[in-house]
Design an enzyme around this catalytic site. Structure first.
Site: not given
Ligand code: ARG
Length: 454
Positions: A20, A107, A153, A274, A280, A282, A287, A314, A319
């Protein structure tokens, strides 16, 4: 980091799906702050000796300098920001780095980091919303007495003031600000020290780490602490609502900028052209605000669906919370900046608005109200008489005010020339003085009250 009980390393795709760091590197400041609070507490409680604490704090300070200078080197094998910090710390100070994770788990670490980050994001959203509110207040002040059609409306209903219309958004955005403030208050408890899920046997001081990180106190249940992502959902829900409001304003700018309306002109800086139609201009930014509100609404949905089936405590599903929240943050910030820029710089075409306000027999309600007030006609009957006046005017292709005295009297003898005092759009808006109504003086008072509350 956890290789002790494994024989072979992870499959390449296992590594890819698990890592991550590409997303959670944005938590590096919060991760360092959490580690600092944690290790300081470990020293104060005598769990670590002073020498290790000093070495760890010095290493964390070096990492801060390095990362601030762009020196975070991503390595998917190190999974996440927490392991990147710890690994770099070990490179810098040696085995003492391994003591930082005493009485802590990733965690509670990630729950803490992310709360800190989202708490900051609430403050940022508030500042962005406030800037837009200020722009709206300025424009509303300029146009407290500018007349435009009010719609139901999307049909012309009754004349209103542009200032009043803009102040409607000040109300919405004020509620949005309070939603972010509520969310920030609710999330302001520290999960740090909940460890993996059950708490820890070390004699830690969770109140001390909570205070060091600016939390009101520690969370009360370790299982909840590492499982809860309500705080992120609160943020996403507030962002979704703000996005919804921005989208409605964007939609109005788009409609108002269209040629048949011509109520507003966007400056060059907020218009696009455009490639084929040279004439144009726009409203692309409006938007795109309208479009991006969809992603904000989807953000809440995405995380709610990630969370809804998870047993305590957890699970790695969690993640994926961060990508959703970071995207919402970036989208909301950009939309607020764009909307503030447009609001500050667009031109309101008061003549077009006024002409449109006078169309569609917009003062018909004023005629009916006049009959009730001046001739004691029951409202339902006054409604019918006025309907006949509208029909007559429509047949002749004139406004209500364009009917002659004789024509009005022919519809109902109780309509005297004195009625003309209420048939103009100016008289109509000036009469709407009930609290919260559109009269220019009300608008000025509402602006002053809103500025006081900022
Ligand atoms: N990278 C994990 C998250 O963002 C946190 C780590 C927890 N990982 C674990 N194996 N208990 O949630």
């Amino acid at each position: 980091m956890w290789g002790g009980r494994f024989g072979t390393g992870p499959d390449a795709a296992m590594r890819e799906i698990n890592a991550s760091i590409g997303v959670d590197k944005r938590l590096w400041r919060e991760d360092l702050a959490g580690s600092r609070a944690h290790v300081t507490m470990l020293g104060a409680t005598g769990i670590l000796d002073a020498g290790d604490v000093t070495a760890i704090l010095a290493g964390l300070a070096t990492i801060e300098t390095e990362f601030a200078a762009g020196g975070l080197v991503e390595d998917p094998a190190l999974e996440d920001i927490h392991m990147h910090v710890e690994t770099r710390l070990a490179q810098l100070i040696g085995p003492a780095a391994g003591r930082l994770h005493t009485a802590r788990s990733r965690n509670d670490q990630v729950a803490t980091d992310f709360r800190l980050w989202v708490r900051g994001a609430c403050a940022e959203a508030d500042a962005g919303l406030k800037a837009l509110v200020l722009a709206l207040l300025d424009r509303a002040g300029e146009h407290a007495a500018t007349i435009m059609p009010g719609f139901t409306h999307l049909q012309v209903a009754q004349p209103v003031t542009l200032g009043h219309h803009l102040m409607a958004y000040v109300e919405m955005l004020g509620r949005d600000r309070s939603r972010f403030a509520d969310a920030a208050t609710r999330m302001n408890l520290s999960p740090l020290g909940s460890a993996a899920l059950a708490g820890t046997g070390f004699a830690i001081d969770r109140f001390a780490t909570a205070a060091a990180l600016g939390f009101a106190g520690p969370t009360r249940n370790s299982l909840d602490s590492v499982s809860d992502r309500d705080f992120a959902l609160d943020y996403l829900s507030a962002a979704a609502m703000a996005g919804l409001h921005l989208s409605r304003l964007a939609e109005e700018i788009i409609i108002w900028a269209s040629q048949p309306f011509g109520f507003v002109t966007l400056p060059d800086a907020w218009s696009t052209g455009s490639s084929i139609m040279p004439q144009k201009r726009n409203p692309d930014a409006a938007e795109l605000v309208r479009a991006k509100a969809g992603a904000l609404l989807g953000g809440f949905q995405t995380l709610a669906v990630i969370m809804k089936g998870l047993p305590l405590a957890y699970s790695k599903d969690m993640q994926d919370d961060k990508a959703v929240v970071f995207a919402a943050h970036d989208t909301l910030a950009l939309c607020l900046t764009a909307m503030t820029g447009m609001m500050e710089s667009l031109t309101f075409n008061a003549d077009r608005m006024r002409a449109a306000a006078a169309s569609g027999f917009s003062t018909a309600t004023d005629l009916a109200d006049w009959l009730v007030r001046e001739a004691q006609v029951p409202f339902r009957q006054a409604h019918d008489i006025t309907g006949r006046a509208v029909k007559a005017a429509e047949a002749r292709g004139v406004t209500l005010d364009g009917l002659s005295d004789a024509e009005l009297a022919a519809i109902d003898a109780r309509i005297t020339p004195a009625v003309r005092s209420v048939l103009s759009v100016d008289a109509s808006v000036a009469s709407r003085t009930s609290f919260g109504g559109t009269a220019p003086d009300n608008v000025r008072a509402a602006i002053a009250a809103a500025r006081d509350m900022l």
